[in-house]
Design an enzyme around this catalytic site. Structure first.
Site, PDB file in Angstrom:
ATOM      1  N   PRO A  90      -0.952  -2.952  10.911  1.00  0.00           N
ATOM      2  CA  PRO A  90      -0.554  -4.007   9.972  1.00  0.00           C
ATOM      3  C   PRO A  90      -1.420  -5.268  10.096  1.00  0.00           C
ATOM      4  O   PRO A  90      -1.464  -6.087   9.187  1.00  0.00           O
ATOM      5  CB  PRO A  90       0.901  -4.330  10.371  1.00  0.00           C
ATOM      6  N   GLU A 117       5.143  -0.407  18.628  1.00  0.00           N
ATOM      7  CA  GLU A 117       4.789  -1.769  18.196  1.00  0.00           C
ATOM      8  C   GLU A 117       3.309  -1.946  17.911  1.00  0.00           C
ATOM      9  O   GLU A 117       2.919  -2.822  17.156  1.00  0.00           O
ATOM     10  CB  GLU A 117       5.253  -2.806  19.223  1.00  0.00           C
ATOM     11  N   ARG A 155     -12.008  11.467  -2.599  1.00  0.00           N
ATOM     12  CA  ARG A 155     -12.237  11.642  -4.038  1.00  0.00           C
ATOM     13  C   ARG A 155     -13.547  11.031  -4.507  1.00  0.00           C
ATOM     14  O   ARG A 155     -14.022  11.335  -5.594  1.00  0.00           O
ATOM     15  CB  ARG A 155     -11.043  11.144  -4.859  1.00  0.00           C
ATOM     16  N   ASP A 170     -12.954   4.954 -13.357  1.00  0.00           N
ATOM     17  CA  ASP A 170     -11.665   4.503 -12.860  1.00  0.00           C
ATOM     18  C   ASP A 170     -11.368   3.045 -13.136  1.00  0.00           C
ATOM     19  O   ASP A 170     -12.254   2.223 -13.268  1.00  0.00           O
ATOM     20  CB  ASP A 170     -11.597   4.701 -11.348  1.00  0.00           C
TER      21      ASP A 170
HETATM   22  C1  9D3 Z   1       8.269  -6.639  15.180  1.00  0.00           C
HETATM   23  C2  9D3 Z   1       7.296  -6.342  14.106  1.00  0.00           C
HETATM   24  N1  9D3 Z   1       6.955  -4.936  14.098  1.00  0.00           N
HETATM   25  C3  9D3 Z   1       7.924  -4.144  13.341  1.00  0.00           C
HETATM   26  C4  9D3 Z   1       8.439  -4.746  12.080  1.00  0.00           C
HETATM   27  C5  9D3 Z   1       5.596  -4.850  13.557  1.00  0.00           C
HETATM   28  C6  9D3 Z   1       5.174  -3.507  13.103  1.00  0.00           C
HETATM   29  C7  9D3 Z   1       4.631  -2.589  14.001  1.00  0.00           C
HETATM   30  C8  9D3 Z   1       4.219  -1.348  13.555  1.00  0.00           C
HETATM   31  C9  9D3 Z   1       5.265  -3.159  11.776  1.00  0.00           C
HETATM   32  C10 9D3 Z   1       4.845  -1.915  11.337  1.00  0.00           C
HETATM   33  C11 9D3 Z   1       4.324  -1.012  12.222  1.00  0.00           C
HETATM   34  C12 9D3 Z   1       3.870   0.304  11.765  1.00  0.00           C
HETATM   35  N2  9D3 Z   1       2.876   0.162  10.672  1.00  0.00           N
HETATM   36  C13 9D3 Z   1       1.664   0.669  10.747  1.00  0.00           C
HETATM   37  O1  9D3 Z   1       1.327   1.317  11.724  1.00  0.00           O
HETATM   38  C14 9D3 Z   1       0.709   0.411   9.684  1.00  0.00           C
HETATM   39  C15 9D3 Z   1       0.836  -0.330   8.454  1.00  0.00           C
HETATM   40  C16 9D3 Z   1       1.929  -1.042   7.858  1.00  0.00           C
HETATM   41  O2  9D3 Z   1       3.057  -1.123   8.378  1.00  0.00           O
HETATM   42  N3  9D3 Z   1       1.704  -1.655   6.666  1.00  0.00           N
HETATM   43  C17 9D3 Z   1       0.515  -1.599   6.013  1.00  0.00           C
HETATM   44  N4  9D3 Z   1      -0.522  -0.967   6.525  1.00  0.00           N
HETATM   45  C18 9D3 Z   1      -0.351  -0.333   7.727  1.00  0.00           C
HETATM   46  S1  9D3 Z   1      -1.545   0.515   8.537  1.00  0.00           S
HETATM   47  C19 9D3 Z   1      -0.562   0.896   9.797  1.00  0.00           C
END
Ligand code: 9D3
Length: 249
Positions: A90, A117, A155, A170
């Site tokens: 994220p 996490e 793609r 596209d």
């Molecule tokens: C305490 C905050 N955590 C949970 C809400 C942070 C958190 C950790 C791990 C939030 C999401 C995740 C898992 N997400 C991914 O591994 C992820 C992701 C995403 O959640 N949103 C957009 N792109 C991606 S790429 C990997």
């Protein structure tokens, strides 16, 4: 042929998306080789542990270095190209079509999907990995994000699309959203196909579609619209491109 390694705790999640449509065909035609590896198989302890408590305290668990490094080293030994390592997180840079195009030019990608996490920071540092996010919303893990990257990249590879599709045509290729599409029947539950599309006047139809694209982009994606306007203005400063087409919106 491009090689994509996917390192994950849930390789089964990838099976269905990789077995349909464009991804299926690209694999059958040897346009891409996709290799799934289960990080848990590279756990170094007797309990197959892949996560541990964060140093410094706090909620949640962190993906450990040893299984991830062992898994990367294992797949790296299977092919000569080292591969560009991408962590799906994220905190990553948002995925864009420009990034997708860049990735599609690599001979090999190593995508690492996380759970818990997050990753021990030394995974990013030690593997010189870049981080990619697919947008500002919370997923349960990196697997779906890795699949989005794979779909968008594959793609674009030569020969992956059928004749009817064309990557060049596209939405996003010219930075505007697409115009509305219609097919038979001409009237469905009282809703008519716009008369102009039945007229056979290809000039008028092209103009209508351009207007629709511009209107939709302005209404739904003011960010894209502003970028399109700025680009058009910059291009119109070049003398050869002076024949400017005025489009009313
Ligand atoms: C305490 C905050 N955590 C949970 C809400 C942070 C958190 C950790 C791990 C939030 C999401 C995740 C898992 N997400 C991914 O591994 C992820 C992701 C995403 O959640 N949103 C957009 N792109 C991606 S790429 C990997």
């Amino acid at each position: 042929m491009m090689r994509i390694d996917v390192l994950t705790l849930f390789p089964e999640m990838f099976e269905s998306p990789l077995s349909h449509s464009i991804l299926k065909r690209a694999r059958q035609r040897d346009i891409v080789q996709i290799v799934l590896s289960n990080i848990r198989q590279f756990a170094t302890d007797a309990y197959r542990k892949v996560d541990d408590k964060p140093y410094g305290g706090g909620a949640g668990m962190v993906m450990m270095c040893p299984p991830v490094f062992a898994c990367v080293e294992h797949v790296r030994a299977e092919a000569p190209e080292p591969g560009r390592v991408i962590l799906l997180t994220p905190q990553g840079a948002p995925l864009t079509q420009a990034k997708v195009v860049e990735l599609s030019r690599e001979p090999r990608l190593i995508l690492i999907a996380g759970r818990y996490e997050g990753f021990d920071e030394r995974i990013r540092e030690g593997l010189d990995a870049e981080e990619i996010s697919i947008g500002d919303y919370v997923l349960s893990g990196g697997e779906l994000a890795a699949m989005v990257v794979i779909d968008a990249v594959v793609r674009l590879l030569d020969g992956a699309l059928g004749d009817e599709d064309s990557a060049a045509q596209d939405s996003f290729s010219d930075g505007l959203l697409e115009y509305p599409h219609y097919t038979r029947p001409e009237v469905f539950r009282g809703m008519r196909v716009p008369e102009i599309l039945l007229s056979g006047d290809h000039g008028k139809i092209a103009q209508w579609r351009m207007e629709q694209s511009l209107r939709r982009t302005q209404q739904r994606r003011p960010d894209l619209y502003a970028a399109w306007l700025a680009r058009r203005q910059a291009e119109n400063k070049i003398p050869q491109n002076d024949k400017k087409q005025e489009i009313e919106t």
